[in-house]
Motif scaffolding. Structure first.
Motif, PDB file in Angstrom:
ATOM      1  N   TYR A 124       0.814  -1.218   0.000  1.00 53.46           N
ATOM      2  CA  TYR A 124       0.000   0.000   0.000  1.00 53.46           C
ATOM      3  C   TYR A 124       0.853   1.275   0.000  1.00 53.46           C
ATOM      4  CZ  TYR A 124      -3.412  -3.520   1.225  1.00 53.46           C
ATOM      5  OH  TYR A 124      -4.193  -4.641   1.216  1.00 53.46           O
ATOM      6  N   ALA A 125       2.158   1.134  -0.182  1.00 48.10           N
ATOM      7  CA  ALA A 125       3.050   2.294  -0.157  1.00 48.10           C
ATOM      8  C   ALA A 125       2.725   3.292  -1.261  1.00 48.10           C
ATOM      9  CB  ALA A 125       4.504   1.835  -0.279  1.00 48.10           C
ATOM     10  N   LEU A 126       2.171   2.800  -2.383  1.00 45.61           N
ATOM     11  CA  LEU A 126       1.894   3.704  -3.496  1.00 45.61           C
ATOM     12  C   LEU A 126       0.845   4.755  -3.151  1.00 45.61           C
ATOM     13  CD1 LEU A 126      -0.353   2.018  -6.208  1.00 45.61           C
ATOM     14  CD2 LEU A 126      -0.104   1.136  -3.891  1.00 45.61           C
ATOM     15  N   PHE A 127       0.061   4.529  -2.070  1.00 44.81           N
ATOM     16  CA  PHE A 127      -0.975   5.491  -1.683  1.00 44.81           C
ATOM     17  C   PHE A 127      -0.452   6.589  -0.748  1.00 44.81           C
ATOM     18  CE2 PHE A 127      -3.524   1.423  -2.039  1.00 44.81           C
ATOM     19  CZ  PHE A 127      -3.916   1.670  -3.361  1.00 44.81           C
ATOM     20  N   ILE A 128       0.792   6.464  -0.349  1.00 43.68           N
ATOM     21  CA  ILE A 128       1.307   7.372   0.685  1.00 43.68           C
ATOM     22  C   ILE A 128       2.247   8.395   0.051  1.00 43.68           C
ATOM     23  CG2 ILE A 128       2.631   7.536   2.812  1.00 43.68           C
ATOM     24  CD1 ILE A 128       1.706   4.645   3.395  1.00 43.68           C
ATOM     25  N   LYS A 129       1.942   9.658   0.282  1.00 40.58           N
ATOM     26  CA  LYS A 129       2.775  10.734  -0.251  1.00 40.58           C
ATOM     27  C   LYS A 129       3.126  11.733   0.866  1.00 40.58           C
ATOM     28  CE  LYS A 129       1.120  10.574  -5.029  1.00 40.58           C
ATOM     29  NZ  LYS A 129       2.392  10.039  -5.563  1.00 40.58           N
ATOM     30  N   PRO A 130       4.314  12.333   0.774  1.00 38.45           N
ATOM     31  CA  PRO A 130       4.654  13.389   1.746  1.00 38.45           C
ATOM     32  C   PRO A 130       3.696  14.561   1.590  1.00 38.45           C
ATOM     33  CG  PRO A 130       6.283  13.272  -0.021  1.00 38.45           C
ATOM     34  CD  PRO A 130       5.390  12.098  -0.201  1.00 38.45           C
ATOM     35  N   TYR A 131       3.323  15.128   2.707  1.00 37.55           N
ATOM     36  CA  TYR A 131       2.258  16.148   2.743  1.00 37.55           C
ATOM     37  C   TYR A 131       2.809  17.394   3.452  1.00 37.55           C
ATOM     38  CZ  TYR A 131      -2.370  18.102   3.998  1.00 37.55           C
ATOM     39  OH  TYR A 131      -3.481  18.894   4.154  1.00 37.55           O
TER      40      TYR A 131
END
Length: 923
Positions: A677-684
């Protein structure tokens, strides 16, 4: 500790028998050093001295108690001490308990006095307490001493007479204090016959247990309100007959006096024994106004506006012109007489006068000019033709209003003594005139014409009570028909966030019907608007001190078109400078001075640099941003006038926080199912995260990825929570109910992006933007330039762009607020060549590489003005040089030159665009 407390502690120390062993520690304690600090010095742990019987507090002072008659030699020894230099001591001090000498190491200024007179010089050492000082206050120890003694008396009287502290009676107590000050001054300046007449009478005629002190004072007051030939009829006691008839309303009305305790009587006699000949009304008045204010009493002695700052208003407003006319007149009797007549008809009006310091300074300087005229005409003994009733004021608090009247009376007498001599001054001083010319009221509610009527109005004097306010001041003849009127002062600033309901009502009363956006204005804007409207009824010029914000950002297009519509223009301005007063916490306050006149022939811009050197420029225009440029108002623009990339706000989640991840949640999802599920996580990032380096992440799920995303229980639950939040939230959130896996609104494209913080400290020299990959999600707490070529980053990161932002941006409290539609879209750039863009690209890369070299330092760390790394500073300097050469072929000399060029270019570009639109419409 405030200055009054320090003076009291130093006075107590000087009055006690000299204790050689403890003097250094008692001296340091008087300036607010904590007991633990003193103990460490006494133990020797922090005493850095290399001299016997000396104490050296690092970064502060080196003190030696020396043998008798060796003070001067000891001071020289302290000065030559290596420890003094190494410890960076600010002061050195030597004393033998009989004499004392000290030196300010930085300035070289010295004092030498008898040890018993140490309290007269306490102001010299105020930097030891962290209090910035100005020369006038250091030289006026008396005013602080008198303020402190009166404050003690005031508090003690309130203890014994609590009813005098109520709203109904507070005016009576304030009026009583004004009467006392007049008596103390009068008995020390021969206005009363006999030395210390007032103090001595109370000491001799009142009981030592204080039981009848109030009765004795009341009888003295009654005598001073009774004409000499009426005193027998009024049964004035024989011991009170020595007091003159004062009149002027100062002692009319009630002669009720608060009851005294033994302590209060002692305080009264102590105050009376001071040498009131030393009073400086422009300083003393500012300080004493805090005595009657519970909230401000803690900062007693801080209420002081320096004379040089007041003259930044008064000199260009009218005093410089009077002095120039004096120079031109030379010794020509006719021209000198005309100038004296002109001065006699000038009216000075301060509609936020406080204790009257602007009025007093104006009066004293006008008297100085008049005295020179009289001297040149051979009429040095002539009575003054300058009437204090021509110096009008409005003050909302009654005690400062009392003090303002009294300060002007004292200033008039002191000027008479100075320019005519004691004998002639006494002959004309009493009885006081009966007019009242300071109004106690709300300046934004009162009609100013009722206080300072139109020039040319001739009216009769009425009323006989100087200290009883007649709201219609037009009843008082100015003796100046046809004269000039000058409005000046330092009104309360108060940004919109800090205004009370009553203050909001004041602004609404003035601006409602003129603009819908008046709620964004600072409180001081009310004074500018009323002055401009007043000037439509009678010719006048005005100048006020203000914070910078009325000439920056969103307030400019709200306020200044309204003022300019009245026919006024800015004829002089003093750009941002530090407002110097006695308070360390106020030392960094930056203000401006703005002068208004109708069709001014000459316009002047004054600029003060960091070395406190003021330069003046004659200019053709002064616009509402205080620049030598035409009057334009920079409003929001929908598109950039120069930049070749668009700017937007970041993306808005409106998710109840469920799409945002902290580090633990991020790590948990990253490791789940082998990183599936790493592809759903972005720096914000928002402004705060980018500047301070705080890390957050978010879920970023495309429509085609929803099925995979919700297969994770935690992500699925977060999406359900978002749905529930949006269903129950406001209208804007409800529009995104159908896509709970996504942000409510999305401003994100593929390609590099520039993040621009929307709020940042005005201390920073640069804008601290960032150049980021498309992987980052930028929140709506920042702005984004999307698909941005790197040369735009160079322009945004320049001193030139920061100067523009500081001039036109709004503020959030004291921080700058970057608004895309104003700061970015309106920024003017000359047409860039391919080489220009290549050069700027290289500069941008150098800045980014310099930042990277200091990883993991945050932007906040790197751009701290005092800690900026040298390689980063050099990269920015090079960037500034390259960009500024594109504009004018060299680097700009200063921000003023930068802004004047930018405004000129902006005017040309927008004018060209407007013509282009007109042609298209015509076609």
């Amino acid at each position: 500790m405030n200055p009054v407390e320090i003076e009291a502690a130093i006075s107590e120390l000087a009055e006690q028998p000299f204790d050689a062993a403890n003097f250094p520690y008692e001296f340091l304690a008087a300036f607010g050093n904590k007991e633990t600090t003193i103990k460490r010095l006494q133990s020797g742990n922090t005493n850095a001295s290399d001299i016997e019987n000396a104490v050296l507090q690092r970064s502060h002072i080196h003190i030696q108690v020396c043998a008798k008659n060796t003070v001067t030699a000891s001071l020289e020894k302290l000065k030559n001490s290596k420890a003094t230099t190494k410890a960076k001591a600010k002061f050195i001090l030597a004393t033998d308990g009989i004499n004392l000498e000290a030196e300010d190491i930085n300035s070289g200024e010295t004092i030498a006095c008898a040890y018993s007179k140490l309290s007269d010089h306490f102001g010299f050492f105020l930097p030891l307490a962290g209090i910035s000082t100005v020369k006038q206050i250091r030289e006026s120890a008396f005013d602080i001493k008198a303020t402190g003694r009166l404050n003690k008396l005031y508090i003690e009287l309130l203890k014994n007479n609590p009813e005098w502290g109520t709203e109904e009676r507070s005016h009576d107590l304030n009026h009583f204090m004004a009467r006392l000050i007049f008596c103390f001054f009068s008995e020390d300046t021969q206005i009363f016959n006999g030395d210390d007449l007032f103090t001595a009478t109370i000491s001799q005629m009142s009981a030592s247990d204080s039981s009848d002190t109030h009765e004795v004072i009341s009888e003295i007051f009654r005598a001073m309100n009774t004409k000499l030939d009426h005193r027998e009829k009024e049964s004035i006691r024989s011991w009170a007959n020595g007091f003159p008839y004062v009149n002027g309303g100062l002692f009319s009305g009630s002669v009720d006096v608060p009851k005294f305790s033994k302590i209060a009587r002692s305080y009264l006699l102590h105050v009376g024994n001071l040498d009131w000949k030393q009073i400086n009304p422009d300083i003393f008045g500012s300080m004493i106004q805090a005595v009657a204010d519970d909230e401000e009493r803690g900062s007693l002695g801080m209420h002081y506006t320096s004379v040089p700052n007041i003259l930044k208003v008064l000199n260009p407003l009218f005093l410089d012109d009077l002095r120039a006319q004096l120079d031109e007149a030379g010794d020509n009797p006719r021209r000198l007489l005309n100038l004296r007549k002109r001065i006699s008809t000038i009216r000075v009006f301060d509609p936020a006068c406080g204790s009257g310091n602007f009025l007093v300074i104006a009066y004293k300087h006008m008297r100085e000019i008049e005295a020179e005229i009289n001297k040149r005409r051979g009429e040095a003994d002539s009575p003054t033709s300058i009437h204090i009733t021509n110096f009008r004021g409005i003050e909302i608090n009654d005690f400062p209003a009392e003090i303002a009247r009294l300060a002007l009376i004292i200033a008039e007498y002191q000027c008479d003594v100075l320019y005519r001599g004691q004998k002639l001054a006494l002959m004309t001083f009493l009885p006081l005139d009966s007019e009242n010319w300071i109004t106690n009221g709300n300046a934004l509610e009162i009609d100013w014409l009722s206080v300072c009527p139109a020039t040319g109005t001739k009216v009769d004097i009425i009323g006989d009570d100087l200290f009883a306010v007649d709201q219609d001041q037009s009843n008082i003849d100015f003796k100046n028909e046809g004269g000039e009127t000058y409005i000046c002062g330092n009104p309360p600033y108060l940004g919109s966030t800090w205004q009370s309901k009553e203050q909001k009502v004041d602004l609404e009363r003035i601006f409602n019907g003129k603009t819908k956006n008046w709620k964004s204005l600072d409180y001081v804007a009310g004074w500018f608007m009323k002055a401009a409207e007043y000037g439509q009824k009678t010719k006048t010029s005005c100048a006020f001190v203000s914070t910078n914000s009325i000439c920056q950002g969103q307030q400019v297009p709200i306020l200044w078109p309204l003022i300019f519509e009245t026919g006024y223009e800015i004829n002089f301005a003093h750009t941002s400078f530090k407002w110097a007063n006695l308070a360390s916490y106020n030392a960094g306050v930056s203000v401006i001075v703005v002068g208004l006149a109708i069709k001014a022939n000459q316009k002047m811009i004054y600029e003060t640099n960091n070395a406190n050197i003021t330069k003046v420029r004659k200019v053709n225009h002064i616009n509402s941003y205080l620049l030598n440029a035409k009057s334009i108002f920079i409003d929001a623009a929908k598109r950039p006038i120069s930049f070749d990339a668009h700017i937007t706000d970041g993306s808005g989640a409106l998710d109840g926080g469920f799409l945002i991840l902290n580090k633990d949640a991020k790590d948990r999802l990253m490791s789940s199912s082998f990183g599936k599920y790493a592809l759903f996580i972005k720096p914000y990032l928002g402004s705060s995260e980018f500047i301070r380096g705080n890390q957050r992440w978010c879920l970023w799920i495309e429509d085609s990825q929803v099925e995979l995303a919700i297969s994770n229980d935690e992500i699925g639950q977060r999406i359900k929570n978002v749905l529930e939040f949006r269903i129950n939230a406001g209208t804007r959130a409800k529009t995104a109910v159908a896509r709970p896996h996504k942000f409510a609104w999305i401003n994100k494209k593929h390609g590099r992006q520039i993040i621009i913080p929307t709020v940042f400290s005005e201390r920073r020299k640069y804008l601290t933007a960032g150049y980021l990959s498309e992987d980052y999600v930028i929140s709506n707490a920042a702005s984004i330039v999307q698909n941005a070529p790197v040369h735009i980053f160079a322009i945004i990161s320049s001193t030139l762009h920061m100067s523009w932002v500081k001039a036109i941006a709004g503020k959030l409290k004291t921080d700058l607020r970057y608004t895309s539609a104003t700061c970015y879209n309106n920024f003017p750039i000359p047409e860039l060549t391919v080489k220009n863009k290549t050069d700027l690209t290289r500069c941008a890369e150098d800045i980014l590489l310099a930042r990277e070299a200091h990883f993991p330092a945050t932007i906040a760390d790197l751009y701290d003005p005092e800690k900026m790394p040298e390689n980063l500073r050099r990269a920015h300097d090079r960037n500034d040089e390259v960009l500024e050469r594109i504009y004018i072929g060299r680097q700009f000399k200063n921000d003023t030159e930068r802004l004047e060029k930018l405004f000129d270019l902006y005017t040309k570009m927008t004018s060209k665009q407007a013509k282009s639109k007109t042609k298209k419409k015509d076609a």
